[in-house]
Scaffold this active site. Structure first.
Site, PDB file in Angstrom:
ATOM      1  N   ALA A 111      -4.741   7.811  -3.823  1.00  0.00           N
ATOM      2  CA  ALA A 111      -3.415   7.419  -4.315  1.00  0.00           C
ATOM      3  C   ALA A 111      -3.544   5.973  -4.775  1.00  0.00           C
ATOM      4  O   ALA A 111      -3.584   5.039  -3.969  1.00  0.00           O
ATOM      5  CB  ALA A 111      -2.389   7.545  -3.207  1.00  0.00           C
ATOM      6  N   THR A 132       0.840  -1.198   0.000  1.00  0.00           N
ATOM      7  CA  THR A 132       0.000   0.000   0.000  1.00  0.00           C
ATOM      8  C   THR A 132       0.876   1.250   0.000  1.00  0.00           C
ATOM      9  O   THR A 132       2.084   1.165  -0.231  1.00  0.00           O
ATOM     10  CB  THR A 132      -0.997  -0.041   1.192  1.00  0.00           C
ATOM     11  N   ASN A 133       0.286   2.399   0.237  1.00  0.00           N
ATOM     12  CA  ASN A 133       1.070   3.638   0.290  1.00  0.00           C
ATOM     13  C   ASN A 133       0.617   4.470   1.483  1.00  0.00           C
ATOM     14  O   ASN A 133      -0.282   4.071   2.219  1.00  0.00           O
ATOM     15  CB  ASN A 133       0.946   4.402  -1.033  1.00  0.00           C
ATOM     16  N   ARG A 134       1.222   5.620   1.658  1.00  0.00           N
ATOM     17  CA  ARG A 134       0.998   6.376   2.893  1.00  0.00           C
ATOM     18  C   ARG A 134      -0.222   7.295   2.878  1.00  0.00           C
ATOM     19  O   ARG A 134      -0.423   8.066   3.804  1.00  0.00           O
ATOM     20  CB  ARG A 134       2.218   7.249   3.176  1.00  0.00           C
ATOM     21  N   SER A 135      -1.023   7.247   1.819  1.00  0.00           N
ATOM     22  CA  SER A 135      -2.145   8.181   1.754  1.00  0.00           C
ATOM     23  C   SER A 135      -3.086   8.004   2.948  1.00  0.00           C
ATOM     24  O   SER A 135      -3.469   6.881   3.283  1.00  0.00           O
ATOM     25  CB  SER A 135      -2.931   7.954   0.460  1.00  0.00           C
TER      26      SER A 135
END
Ligand code: CTP
Length: 407
Positions: free
Chosen positions: A282, A212-215
């Site tokens: 994101a 995943t990402n930090r959004s």
């Protein structure tokens, strides 16, 4: 300040006995600035924290405190209750919340609440220990179930140097909620549907692991809330759950998704309903064929064979009908203007909002953002650092301009 007349919408402002009573002065000012006629009512304990003279000087008429003894208004609770367009209690102590939940009428404020059919907005303020008491929460639940709107409390510094949840919601926000309730949520986006995506997608590697990402979803949620407050019906397609302002819950439909594929299906499926699409999510650029069972350590490193995911915004642009406004975001590291200009061109969106996710006070987990909004060849506006709601305000004002052009 527009001078409210007794014909202007009347807000009965109940002030109860807590340290935050001093903030009621700010609330009165904000309500009057918004054009409301403000009738203040203070409880006996409120008078220990704030002089009646202060609110009398700021409000549209003098403070009332007593159920009996006022010769000019012999039945002040019915007079106030019947003439109120909205009753606001800020700050509301645990004690007044309990009295309201029981339906008591042992002073002017509680009697007025019983004598009104106007909407009731309650803004609690108390120490965290009191706020978390099951009795307080149960009383609030009772009031909510009868239609009251509970706004706040916020977290932050409390009285006596303490910190925590229980702080009165900011006066400005309280005034916004009152205006939205009294205005029937009519605004420049009334009659429009806004589809917003928020959060970072999660791509499964196996039933346990995801990439995943930090959004954090904050900017998407702020866009959804501001759009709803401006009158839109909002569909929020999101990978994260965050709190929404309670007065907006019925105006924002939340659709939970996880992967880029889910998000694509939800957005493409709902596109036909939308006048505006804001792609604040994101989205992963790469996805994986997940292993059907948990990959064991003994099997060695998890195989990660990436496949490009569909460019959702490109698919939406391809399917758009005339007049639909589409906004994209560009998350960059470093000055985002060049990339935002290039992405505005390549993605075919109406607006491309670029931000440097590594800048201090901007990007993923921050409550503030600093962006550049590209709206055409050579047209870019930089917004200095500000709250994500304020960024949303500017973006949506530009969207409203584009919608008006298409009408
Ligand atoms: N986006 C999308 N689908 C994807 C990837 C991104 O719809 N698979 C959208 C994002 O929601 C955002 C915009 O496209 O509104 C730009 O996203 P960004 O990740 O900055 O752009 P990319 O096209 O992925 O470009 P790059 O990763 O090369 O910077």
């Amino acid at each position: 300040m527009p001078s409210a007349t007794p014909e202007s919408p009347r807000v009965v402002l109940g002030v109860t006995g807590g340290v935050a009573a001093y903030k009621s002065a700010e609330i009165v000012r904000g309500l009057r600035r918004a054009g409301y006629f403000v009738s203040p009512v203070m409880t006996r304990d409120a008078l220990k924290f704030l002089g009646a003279a202060t609110l009398s000087a700021l409000a549209s008429e003098p403070v009332r405190t007593e159920l009996y003894g006022d010769a000019s208004t012999p039945s002040p609770h019915t007079y106030l209750g019947q003439s109120a367009d909205l009753v606001l209690i800020a700050p509301a102590t645990a004690h007044v919340i309990a009295r309201l939940a029981l339906g008591l009428a042992d002073d002017l404020l509680t009697a007025t609440v019983l004598a009104t059919r106007a909407p009731l907005v309650i803004c609690p303020a108390m120490h965290t220990e009191m706020w978390e008491q099951p009795s307080v929460q149960a009383n609030l639940q009772t009031l909510r179930s009868r239609g009251a709107l509970v706004v706040g409390p916020a977290s932050g510094p409390l009285a006596n140097g303490d910190e925590g949840t229980g702080r009165l919601e900011e006066p400005e926000r309280i005034v916004e909620v009152v205006s939205a309730v009294l205005g029937g949520y009519r605004g420049p986006l009334s009659g429009r549907t806004v589809l917003v995506s928020a959060g970072g997608t999660r791509e499964a590697l196996d039933p346990v692991r995801v990439v995943t990402n930090r959004s954090s979803g904050r900017q998407g949620y702020a866009l959804a809330e501001v759009a709803a407050r401006r009158g839109a019906r909002v569909i929020l397609v999101t990978t994260v759950r965050r709190d929404l302002a309670p007065d907006l819950l019925s105006r924002i439909e939340v659709v939970d998704v996880e992967s880029a594929r889910d998000m694509r299906d939800a957005l493409v499926g709902r596109l036909v309903e939308a006048d505006v699409v804001v792609m604040a999510a994101a989205v992963a650029d790469f996805t994986f064929d997940p292993h059907p069972v948990k990959w064991k350590r003994a099997d060695g490193p998890v195989p990660m064979i990436p496949r490009p995911s569909e460019d959702i915004v490109a698919s939406l642009v391809e399917r758009r009908r005339p007049g639909q406004v589409i906004v994209g975001f560009a998350a960059e590291t470093g000055d985002p203007e060049v990339a935002a200009r290039a992405k505005w061109r390549s993605k075919g969106v109406d607006l491309m909002v670029g931000n440097d996710v590594t800048a201090e006070g901007a990007g993923f987990e921050s409550p503030t953002n600093e962006v550049v909004i590209v709206s055409g060849e050579g047209a870019a506006e930089r917004l200095s650092r500000r709250g994500k709601a304020e960024v949303a305000e500017v973006i949506l004002t530009k969207v409203e301009g584009l919608l008006a052009r298409g009408d």
